[in-house]
Design a protein around this motif. Structure first.
Motif, short mmCIF file in Angstrom:
data_model
loop_
_atom_site.label_atom_id
_atom_site.label_comp_id
_atom_site.label_asym_id
_atom_site.label_seq_id
_atom_site.Cartn_x
_atom_site.Cartn_y
_atom_site.Cartn_z
N ASN A 29 0.87 -1.17 0.00
CA ASN A 29 0.00 0.00 0.00
C ASN A 29 0.91 1.22 0.00
O ASN A 29 1.23 1.77 1.04
CB ASN A 29 -0.92 -0.01 1.22
CG ASN A 29 -1.90 1.14 1.18
OD1 ASN A 29 -1.88 1.96 0.27
ND2 ASN A 29 -2.76 1.21 2.18
N PRO A 31 0.77 4.64 -1.77
CA PRO A 31 -0.07 5.48 -2.62
C PRO A 31 0.70 6.38 -3.58
O PRO A 31 0.13 6.85 -4.56
CB PRO A 31 -0.89 6.30 -1.63
CG PRO A 31 -0.18 6.19 -0.34
CD PRO A 31 0.57 4.92 -0.35
N TYR A 55 -3.24 -3.94 -5.60
CA TYR A 55 -4.48 -3.18 -5.54
C TYR A 55 -4.34 -1.78 -4.96
O TYR A 55 -5.09 -0.90 -5.30
CB TYR A 55 -5.53 -3.93 -4.74
CG TYR A 55 -5.79 -5.32 -5.24
CD1 TYR A 55 -6.20 -6.30 -4.38
CD2 TYR A 55 -5.63 -5.63 -6.57
CE1 TYR A 55 -6.46 -7.58 -4.83
CE2 TYR A 55 -5.87 -6.91 -7.03
CZ TYR A 55 -6.28 -7.88 -6.16
OH TYR A 55 -6.52 -9.13 -6.61
N GLU A 56 -3.43 -1.59 -4.05
CA GLU A 56 -3.33 -0.30 -3.37
C GLU A 56 -2.24 0.60 -3.97
O GLU A 56 -1.77 1.51 -3.32
CB GLU A 56 -3.08 -0.51 -1.88
CG GLU A 56 -4.14 -1.37 -1.20
CD GLU A 56 -5.54 -0.79 -1.31
OE1 GLU A 56 -5.70 0.44 -1.31
OE2 GLU A 56 -6.49 -1.58 -1.42
N THR A 58 -2.18 3.09 -6.14
CA THR A 58 -3.08 3.99 -6.86
C THR A 58 -2.37 5.02 -7.73
O THR A 58 -3.00 5.59 -8.62
CB THR A 58 -4.01 4.71 -5.88
OG1 THR A 58 -3.21 5.37 -4.89
CG2 THR A 58 -4.95 3.71 -5.19
N SER A 59 -1.08 5.28 -7.52
CA SER A 59 -0.34 6.22 -8.35
C SER A 59 0.57 5.53 -9.35
O SER A 59 1.33 6.19 -10.06
CB SER A 59 0.51 7.15 -7.46
OG SER A 59 -0.32 7.97 -6.68
N LYS A 82 -7.74 -0.35 -9.39
CA LYS A 82 -7.45 0.87 -8.62
C LYS A 82 -6.20 1.59 -9.10
O LYS A 82 -5.86 2.64 -8.59
CB LYS A 82 -7.31 0.53 -7.14
CG LYS A 82 -8.62 0.12 -6.50
CD LYS A 82 -8.47 -0.05 -5.01
CE LYS A 82 -9.78 -0.48 -4.38
NZ LYS A 82 -9.65 -0.66 -2.93
N CYS A 83 -5.53 1.04 -10.09
CA CYS A 83 -4.32 1.67 -10.65
C CYS A 83 -4.73 2.59 -11.79
O CYS A 83 -4.40 2.36 -12.95
CB CYS A 83 -3.34 0.60 -11.12
SG CYS A 83 -2.80 -0.50 -9.81
N SER A 84 -5.43 3.65 -11.47
CA SER A 84 -6.06 4.50 -12.48
C SER A 84 -5.09 5.37 -13.26
O SER A 84 -5.49 6.01 -14.23
CB SER A 84 -7.12 5.39 -11.82
OG SER A 84 -6.50 6.22 -10.85
N LYS A 85 -3.81 5.38 -12.89
CA LYS A 85 -2.81 6.16 -13.62
C LYS A 85 -1.85 5.29 -14.42
O LYS A 85 -0.88 5.78 -14.98
CB LYS A 85 -2.02 7.02 -12.63
CG LYS A 85 -2.89 8.02 -11.90
CD LYS A 85 -2.12 8.81 -10.90
CE LYS A 85 -3.07 9.76 -10.18
NZ LYS A 85 -2.41 10.50 -9.12
N PRO A 102 -7.80 -0.81 -15.19
CA PRO A 102 -8.66 0.24 -14.66
C PRO A 102 -9.55 0.81 -15.77
O PRO A 102 -9.24 0.69 -16.95
CB PRO A 102 -7.67 1.29 -14.15
CG PRO A 102 -6.40 1.02 -14.87
CD PRO A 102 -6.39 -0.44 -15.19
#
Length: 191
Positions: A29, A31, A55-56, A58-59, A82-85, A102
């Motif tokens: 995790n 971020p 999953y965590e 996110t960046s 959750k990996c929107s970038k 994503p």
């Protein structure tokens, strides 16, 4: 050794992660982590990494799992919702059998070469310009919808169905007529 990396807001790059002996991975995790390269790791416990590892992040912009060999389960689903970038994903020559991307359309490079995926569906990946499918000997069906930056698509010879919709810049569709064992291509449907 169990590896748990949890909620560290200051780590953006983790270069030495491959130096650890991987026997268990509980959770990553981080971020602000933007790049993760695990290429070439062998005997990574798939149940631990694939059920909670990515999953965590996110960046995350670049994820390299090329030549990674997961163990302890037969199917390896990589859920990256959750990996929107995420801009670059390389799972080439790994034993990952399913990937969920994503919904955000930022993926630019996707390397699936040498995987055992049987079906590939890419929807609304508006920035995808580089899709590598070399040696995807099990891939039977490809669906591409709204992949507007993709200009070239080289199909493996074993693909049977190709569905392409709203890929405005696609200029070249290439299919090897014969495969490595000299059998004729099984392509039966292009729409």
């Amino acid at each position: 050794m169990a590896v748990s990396i949890y909620a560290n807001d200051y780590i953006t790059l983790f270069d030495n992660i491959k130096a650890y002996t991987w026997t268990d991975l509980n959770r990553i995790n981080l971020p602000l982590l933007t790049e993760l390269n695990l290429s070439g790791l062998n005997s990574v416990p798939g149940s631990a990494f694939l059920k909670g590892g990515a999953y965590e992040l996110t960046s995350l912009k670049k994820l390299n799992l090329s030549n990674v060999k997961f163990t302890d389960t037969n199917t390896y689903s990589l859920l990256l919702t959750k990996c929107s970038k995420l801009e670059e994903l390389d799972i080439s020559y790994s034993n990952i059998t399913y990937v969920e991307l994503p919904k955000s359309p930022v993926l630019k490079t996707y390397n699936l070469s040498g995987t055992t995926l049987t079906e590939l569906t890419l929807t609304n990946q508006a920035f995808l310009s580089d899709l590598k499918l070399d040696n995807c000997n099990y891939l039977k069906k490809i669906t591409l919808i709204n992949c507007n930056k993709l200009t070239i698509l080289n199909l493996p010879s074993n693909v049977e169905t190709v569905i392409i919709s709203n890929c405005a810049l696609l200029e070249s569709l290439s299919l090897l007529y014969t495969s490595t064992n000299n059998s004729i291509s099984k392509l039966s449907k292009i729409s």
